[in-house]
Design a protein around this motif. Structure first.
Motif, PDB file in Angstrom:
ATOM      1  N   ASN A  12      14.392 -26.745 -46.224  1.00 13.43           N
ATOM      2  CA  ASN A  12      15.158 -25.731 -45.507  1.00 13.43           C
ATOM      3  C   ASN A  12      16.570 -26.258 -45.270  1.00 13.43           C
ATOM      4  OD1 ASN A  12      16.283 -23.940 -43.688  1.00 13.43           O
ATOM      5  ND2 ASN A  12      14.469 -23.799 -42.411  1.00 13.43           N
ATOM      6  N   VAL A  13      17.565 -25.569 -45.839  1.00 13.16           N
ATOM      7  CA  VAL A  13      18.965 -25.979 -45.664  1.00 13.16           C
ATOM      8  C   VAL A  13      19.702 -25.043 -44.713  1.00 13.16           C
ATOM      9  CG1 VAL A  13      19.080 -27.210 -47.847  1.00 13.16           C
ATOM     10  CG2 VAL A  13      19.715 -24.805 -47.783  1.00 13.16           C
ATOM     11  N   GLY A  14      18.940 -24.213 -44.000  1.00 10.01           N
ATOM     12  CA  GLY A  14      19.512 -23.357 -42.970  1.00 10.01           C
ATOM     13  C   GLY A  14      19.602 -21.897 -43.362  1.00 10.01           C
ATOM     14  N   PHE A  15      19.426 -21.032 -42.355  1.00  6.04           N
ATOM     15  CA  PHE A  15      19.592 -19.585 -42.488  1.00  6.04           C
ATOM     16  C   PHE A  15      18.686 -18.977 -43.564  1.00  6.04           C
ATOM     17  CE2 PHE A  15      23.687 -21.378 -41.095  1.00  6.04           C
ATOM     18  CZ  PHE A  15      23.681 -20.881 -39.810  1.00  6.04           C
ATOM     19  N   GLY A  16      17.476 -19.476 -43.660  1.00  6.72           N
ATOM     20  CA  GLY A  16      16.523 -18.933 -44.618  1.00  6.72           C
ATOM     21  C   GLY A  16      16.790 -19.332 -46.060  1.00  6.72           C
ATOM     22  N   ASN A  17      17.585 -20.362 -46.263  1.00  7.04           N
ATOM     23  CA  ASN A  17      17.887 -20.856 -47.607  1.00  7.04           C
ATOM     24  C   ASN A  17      17.112 -22.146 -47.853  1.00  7.04           C
ATOM     25  OD1 ASN A  17      20.073 -18.897 -48.278  1.00  7.04           O
ATOM     26  ND2 ASN A  17      21.027 -19.854 -46.507  1.00  7.04           N
ATOM     27  N   PHE A  18      16.584 -22.277 -49.067  1.00  8.68           N
ATOM     28  CA  PHE A  18      15.749 -23.428 -49.402  1.00  8.68           C
ATOM     29  C   PHE A  18      16.150 -24.015 -50.739  1.00  8.68           C
ATOM     30  CE2 PHE A  18      13.386 -20.747 -46.568  1.00  8.68           C
ATOM     31  CZ  PHE A  18      12.732 -21.628 -45.723  1.00  8.68           C
ATOM     32  N   ASP A  50      27.113 -21.796 -51.729  1.00  8.46           N
ATOM     33  CA  ASP A  50      27.479 -21.840 -50.314  1.00  8.46           C
ATOM     34  C   ASP A  50      26.358 -21.218 -49.484  1.00  8.46           C
ATOM     35  OD1 ASP A  50      28.584 -21.705 -47.800  1.00  8.46           O
ATOM     36  OD2 ASP A  50      30.511 -20.897 -48.476  1.00  8.46           O
ATOM     37  N   ALA A  51      25.619 -22.056 -48.764  1.00  9.06           N
ATOM     38  CA  ALA A  51      24.514 -21.587 -47.927  1.00  9.06           C
ATOM     39  C   ALA A  51      24.872 -21.717 -46.444  1.00  9.06           C
ATOM     40  CB  ALA A  51      23.251 -22.384 -48.245  1.00  9.06           C
ATOM     41  N   THR A  52      26.165 -21.664 -46.122  1.00 10.58           N
ATOM     42  CA  THR A  52      26.609 -21.860 -44.737  1.00 10.58           C
ATOM     43  C   THR A  52      26.639 -20.568 -43.923  1.00 10.58           C
ATOM     44  OG1 THR A  52      28.934 -21.575 -45.309  1.00 10.58           O
ATOM     45  CG2 THR A  52      28.059 -23.835 -45.366  1.00 10.58           C
ATOM     46  N   GLN A  53      26.542 -19.424 -44.571  1.00 14.59           N
ATOM     47  CA  GLN A  53      26.640 -18.131 -43.879  1.00 14.59           C
ATOM     48  C   GLN A  53      27.951 -18.020 -43.099  1.00 14.59           C
ATOM     49  OE1 GLN A  53      24.315 -16.840 -45.643  1.00 14.59           O
ATOM     50  NE2 GLN A  53      23.062 -15.883 -44.079  1.00 14.59           N
ATOM     51  N   GLY A  54      29.024 -18.577 -43.653  1.00 10.49           N
ATOM     52  CA  GLY A  54      30.341 -18.485 -43.035  1.00 10.49           C
ATOM     53  C   GLY A  54      30.617 -19.516 -41.953  1.00 10.49           C
ATOM     54  N   ARG A  55      29.677 -20.394 -41.705  1.00  9.44           N
ATOM     55  CA  ARG A  55      29.876 -21.426 -40.688  1.00  9.44           C
ATOM     56  C   ARG A  55      30.477 -22.687 -41.308  1.00  9.44           C
ATOM     57  NH1 ARG A  55      25.790 -18.206 -39.277  1.00  9.44           N
ATOM     58  NH2 ARG A  55      25.452 -17.703 -37.105  1.00  9.44           N
ATOM     59  N   LYS A  56      30.795 -23.659 -40.451  1.00 10.47           N
ATOM     60  CA  LYS A  56      31.395 -24.907 -40.911  1.00 10.47           C
ATOM     61  C   LYS A  56      30.393 -25.700 -41.760  1.00 10.47           C
ATOM     62  CE  LYS A  56      33.420 -29.163 -39.199  1.00 10.47           C
ATOM     63  NZ  LYS A  56      33.731 -29.986 -38.040  1.00 10.47           N
ATOM     64  N   THR A  57      30.881 -26.270 -42.858  1.00  8.37           N
ATOM     65  CA  THR A  57      30.033 -27.106 -43.721  1.00  8.37           C
ATOM     66  C   THR A  57      29.792 -28.441 -43.038  1.00  8.37           C
ATOM     67  OG1 THR A  57      30.896 -26.073 -45.717  1.00  8.37           O
ATOM     68  CG2 THR A  57      29.848 -28.220 -45.975  1.00  8.37           C
ATOM     69  N   ILE A  61      24.630 -30.994 -50.373  1.00  6.14           N
ATOM     70  CA  ILE A  61      23.417 -31.398 -51.084  1.00  6.14           C
ATOM     71  C   ILE A  61      23.734 -31.359 -52.569  1.00  6.14           C
ATOM     72  CG2 ILE A  61      20.999 -30.822 -51.520  1.00  6.14           C
ATOM     73  CD1 ILE A  61      21.392 -29.244 -48.691  1.00  6.14           C
ATOM     74  N   ILE A  62      23.439 -32.450 -53.251  1.00  4.56           N
ATOM     75  CA  ILE A  62      23.704 -32.554 -54.687  1.00  4.56           C
ATOM     76  C   ILE A  62      22.360 -32.536 -55.401  1.00  4.56           C
ATOM     77  CG2 ILE A  62      24.768 -33.949 -56.499  1.00  4.56           C
ATOM     78  CD1 ILE A  62      26.425 -35.233 -54.121  1.00  4.56           C
ATOM     79  N   VAL A  68      26.170 -28.176 -56.425  1.00  7.03           N
ATOM     80  CA  VAL A  68      26.575 -28.654 -55.110  1.00  7.03           C
ATOM     81  C   VAL A  68      26.278 -27.531 -54.121  1.00  7.03           C
ATOM     82  CG1 VAL A  68      28.538 -29.405 -53.716  1.00  7.03           C
ATOM     83  CG2 VAL A  68      28.349 -30.142 -56.097  1.00  7.03           C
ATOM     84  N   ILE A  69      25.446 -27.847 -53.122  1.00 12.73           N
ATOM     85  CA  ILE A  69      25.024 -26.842 -52.145  1.00 12.73           C
ATOM     86  C   ILE A  69      25.617 -27.215 -50.799  1.00 12.73           C
ATOM     87  CG2 ILE A  69      23.037 -25.769 -51.019  1.00 12.73           C
ATOM     88  CD1 ILE A  69      21.448 -26.744 -53.579  1.00 12.73           C
ATOM     89  N   LEU A  70      26.305 -26.252 -50.178  1.00 13.51           N
ATOM     90  CA  LEU A  70      26.894 -26.468 -48.858  1.00 13.51           C
ATOM     91  C   LEU A  70      25.949 -25.944 -47.796  1.00 13.51           C
ATOM     92  CD1 LEU A  70      30.529 -25.169 -49.539  1.00 13.51           C
ATOM     93  CD2 LEU A  70      29.592 -27.460 -49.931  1.00 13.51           C
ATOM     94  N   SER A  71      25.776 -26.717 -46.721  1.00 11.41           N
ATOM     95  CA  SER A  71      24.898 -26.312 -45.624  1.00 11.41           C
ATOM     96  C   SER A  71      25.617 -26.473 -44.297  1.00 11.41           C
ATOM     97  CB  SER A  71      23.626 -27.160 -45.627  1.00 11.41           C
ATOM     98  OG  SER A  71      22.833 -26.854 -44.499  1.00 11.41           O
ATOM     99  N   ALA A  72      25.295 -25.610 -43.353  1.00  9.46           N
ATOM    100  CA  ALA A  72      25.859 -25.696 -42.009  1.00  9.46           C
ATOM    101  C   ALA A  72      25.015 -26.587 -41.104  1.00  9.46           C
ATOM    102  CB  ALA A  72      25.983 -24.299 -41.395  1.00  9.46           C
TER     103      ALA A  72
END
Length: 88
Positions: A12-18, A50-57, A61-62, A68-72
């Motif tokens: 789970n990388v946040g906001f329902g993203n895996f 981008d899996a941040t949902q508009g929040r700060k990175t 995750i590589i 490259v996956i961005l998570s909040a």
């Protein structure tokens, strides 16, 4: 080829993203200059997710496919989740 009966574990990388755990190569802090360059290069090459949902990175995750996956979520928190998944 993977065994069809092998159940893939998700991180789970946040906001329902895996992310599939066995594809993760690294979980890093996004604040250093090399990580900012990595993010920008991935964006230009179409490898950025981008899996941040508009929040700060707060973590990058590589994956083994060089995406490259961005998570909040903080890198430490994702690392703890990753370790817990690997232990099961």
């Amino acid at each position: 080829m993977q065994n069809q009966n092998h159940k893939q574990k998700l991180l789970n990388v946040g906001f329902g993203n895996f992310v599939v755990t066995n594809r993760v190569v690294g979980i890093v802090n996004p604040t250093s200059a090399p990580m900012r360059r990595l993010r920008e290069d991935a964006r230009q090459e179409g490898r950025l997710v981008d899996a941040t949902q508009g929040r700060k990175t707060r973590a990058i995750i590589i994956t083994d496919s060089n995406h490259v996956i961005l998570s909040a979520i903080q890198a430490e928190t994702i690392g703890q989740r990753f370790t817990a998944e690997e232990g099961e």
